[in-house]
Design a protein around this motif. Structure first.
Motif, mmCIF file in Angstrom:
data_model
loop_
_atom_site.group_PDB
_atom_site.id
_atom_site.type_symbol
_atom_site.label_atom_id
_atom_site.label_comp_id
_atom_site.label_asym_id
_atom_site.label_seq_id
_atom_site.Cartn_x
_atom_site.Cartn_y
_atom_site.Cartn_z
ATOM 1 N N THR A 88 -1.516 -7.202 6.868
ATOM 2 C CA THR A 88 -1.218 -8.605 6.611
ATOM 3 C C THR A 88 -0.104 -9.148 7.502
ATOM 4 O O THR A 88 -0.090 -10.324 7.844
ATOM 5 C CB THR A 88 -0.819 -8.812 5.140
ATOM 6 O OG1 THR A 88 0.291 -7.955 4.834
ATOM 7 C CG2 THR A 88 -1.988 -8.473 4.215
ATOM 8 N N HIS B 145 -1.582 5.794 2.512
ATOM 9 C CA HIS B 145 -2.696 4.898 2.810
ATOM 10 C C HIS B 145 -2.345 4.018 4.013
ATOM 11 O O HIS B 145 -3.177 3.811 4.913
ATOM 12 C CB HIS B 145 -3.002 4.028 1.588
ATOM 13 C CG HIS B 145 -4.140 3.071 1.794
ATOM 14 N ND1 HIS B 145 -5.452 3.474 1.870
ATOM 15 C CD2 HIS B 145 -4.154 1.721 1.964
ATOM 16 C CE1 HIS B 145 -6.234 2.423 2.061
ATOM 17 N NE2 HIS B 145 -5.463 1.340 2.124
ATOM 18 N N GLN B 146 -1.109 3.513 4.036
ATOM 19 C CA GLN B 146 -0.688 2.681 5.161
ATOM 20 C C GLN B 146 -0.740 3.470 6.459
ATOM 21 O O GLN B 146 -1.108 2.932 7.503
ATOM 22 C CB GLN B 146 0.728 2.151 4.939
ATOM 23 C CG GLN B 146 1.253 1.333 6.118
ATOM 24 C CD GLN B 146 2.502 0.546 5.792
ATOM 25 O OE1 GLN B 146 2.666 0.074 4.670
ATOM 26 N NE2 GLN B 146 3.395 0.405 6.768
ATOM 27 N N ALA C 255 0.836 -1.198 0.000
ATOM 28 C CA ALA C 255 0.000 0.000 0.000
ATOM 29 C C ALA C 255 0.870 1.247 0.000
ATOM 30 O O ALA C 255 1.951 1.263 0.592
ATOM 31 C CB ALA C 255 -0.897 0.005 1.232
ATOM 32 N N ASP D 299 -6.038 -8.634 8.276
ATOM 33 C CA ASP D 299 -6.374 -9.665 7.300
ATOM 34 C C ASP D 299 -6.659 -10.970 8.050
ATOM 35 O O ASP D 299 -5.999 -11.260 9.057
ATOM 36 C CB ASP D 299 -5.196 -9.857 6.342
ATOM 37 C CG ASP D 299 -5.541 -10.801 5.207
ATOM 38 O OD1 ASP D 299 -6.008 -10.320 4.157
ATOM 39 O OD2 ASP D 299 -5.332 -12.027 5.367
ATOM 40 N N ALA E 150 -1.929 -4.497 2.817
ATOM 41 C CA ALA E 150 -2.409 -4.776 1.456
ATOM 42 C C ALA E 150 -3.886 -4.402 1.404
ATOM 43 O O ALA E 150 -4.683 -4.901 2.208
ATOM 44 C CB ALA E 150 -2.214 -6.244 1.092
ATOM 45 N N GLY E 151 -4.220 -3.519 0.485
ATOM 46 C CA GLY E 151 -5.607 -3.069 0.407
ATOM 47 C C GLY E 151 -5.985 -2.301 1.658
ATOM 48 O O GLY E 151 -5.327 -1.337 2.035
ATOM 49 N N GLU E 152 -7.028 -2.762 2.331
ATOM 50 C CA GLU E 152 -7.508 -2.072 3.536
ATOM 51 C C GLU E 152 -7.128 -2.787 4.812
ATOM 52 O O GLU E 152 -7.589 -2.416 5.892
ATOM 53 C CB GLU E 152 -9.038 -1.943 3.461
ATOM 54 C CG GLU E 152 -9.543 -1.158 2.260
ATOM 55 C CD GLU E 152 -9.017 0.278 2.240
ATOM 56 O OE1 GLU E 152 -8.971 0.894 3.321
ATOM 57 O OE2 GLU E 152 -8.640 0.753 1.164
ATOM 58 N N ARG E 153 -6.264 -3.801 4.704
ATOM 59 C CA ARG E 153 -5.989 -4.599 5.899
ATOM 60 C C ARG E 153 -4.502 -4.845 6.110
ATOM 61 O O ARG E 153 -3.710 -4.868 5.168
ATOM 62 C CB ARG E 153 -6.724 -5.942 5.809
ATOM 63 C CG ARG E 153 -8.251 -5.773 5.788
ATOM 64 C CD ARG E 153 -8.947 -7.046 6.164
ATOM 65 N NE ARG E 153 -10.382 -6.832 6.346
ATOM 66 C CZ ARG E 153 -11.211 -7.758 6.791
ATOM 67 N NH1 ARG E 153 -10.743 -8.963 7.101
ATOM 68 N NH2 ARG E 153 -12.488 -7.503 6.943
#
Length: 305
Positions: free
Chosen positions: A288, A187-188, A183, A212, A283-286
């Motif tokens: 990991t 965003h992160q 990300a 995640d 990664a994305g909205e979560r």
């Protein structure tokens, strides 16, 4: 008036940052990197004066010696890490400023200002490097990160250029196999901030939503402080695990936003000292992966952070 000796000394001392950058990536430890650089300079000044004067490219000589020292250190480190208590993680690099104005914004402080931050310093990248043989790691870092030729690398690792090419290729496959979409830092930062707030609020539902389902936490206490000896896996399990930890923490303990190896992370502080540093993979909205460094010997550069 600047003399030739002054120019030579300036040339030599100006290489320290580059050598520290190289050694940290090779060793994953700032303290070991600084020791390797110190030993490199000791060997330079141990040369007879006429030998030093005969070196056409002092910077190249220093880098070659530093890489060889690191190769030796990596060999002995593998033996030491087999006896290490629990999981071994690279030593996290600090930035004393919060990342509210940007993950790499603001002035860094000693010793982080001696390291150039980029993707090759991310915790995920450094963890992958730990899975390589010493020769693979040296060949890969020197070629892919520092753009050394395989002929130059051959002279350092004592292999043929073709063999060094194969070592780097094998290492590159490891990196590609482990790489996941990363990300953007901004965003992160938002995800990690929300995570930190939910953690301090002991909001299990919010934590599960940010993790995640297959997330993993790896903690490094080095046997010097309490830490999980094995990775904790699964978002829900991690949420409960972290909530128990924060519930047992002293009331004066705080979790603050900090840049860790150039990316948004968190640091736990108590009585003015940093007691844990957390690096994240998003990664994305979560989230990991979380790497938690609690070994106090690895947190010495964070003393003032």
């Amino acid at each position: 008036m600047t003399t030739a000796n002054d120019q030579s000394l300036n040339t030599i001392t100006s290489e320290r940052r580059r050598l520290t950058n190289l050694a940290y990536r090779l060793l994953g430890s700032l303290s070991e990197a600084e020791d390797a650089v110190q030993e490199t300079y000791a060997r330079w000044y141990a040369l007879p004066r006429h030998h030093r004067d005969a070196v056409e490219a002092p910077g190249a000589w220093l880098a070659k010696v530093a890489a060889r020292i690191c190769l030796d250190v990596l060999g002995s480190a593998r033996v030491r890490r087999e006896r290490y208590v629990g999981e071994w993680l690279p030593e996290p690099l600090p930035d004393s400023t919060p990342w509210t104005t940007g993950p790499t914004g603001g002035a860094t402080v000693d010793p982080a200002d001696r390291i150039s931050l980029d993707e090759s310093l991310g915790m995920a990248f450094l963890v992958v490097l730990e899975s390589m043989t010493p020769a693979e790691r040296v060949a890969f870092v020197l070629h892919d990160v520092f753009r050394y030729s395989f002929a130059e690398i051959a002279g350092i690792v004592g292999r043929t250029p073709a063999a060094c090419r194969q070592l780097a290729s094998s290492a590159r496959r490891r990196v590609r196999a482990s790489r996941t979409p990363t990300a953007p830092a901004a965003h992160q930062a938002g995800i990690v901030r929300n995570f930190g707030q939910a953690w301090q609020a002991q909001d299990i539902r919010a934590l599960i939503g940010l993790l995640d389902p297959d997330a993993t936490v790896v903690a490094d206490g080095g046997g010097l402080t309490r830490a999980s000896l094995r990775p904790v896996e699964g978002g829900e399990r991690i949420a409960h695990h972290l909530t128990r930890l924060i519930a047992k923490a002293p009331r004066t303990a705080t979790v603050v936003e900090r840049t860790v190896n150039g990316r948004p992370g968190l640091a736990a502080r108590h009585d003015g000292a940093t007691v844990a540093v957390y690096a994240f993979d998003v990664a994305g909205e979560r989230i990991t992966r979380i790497w938690a460094v609690l070994n106090p010997e690895k947190l010495r550069p964070w003393a003032t952070g």
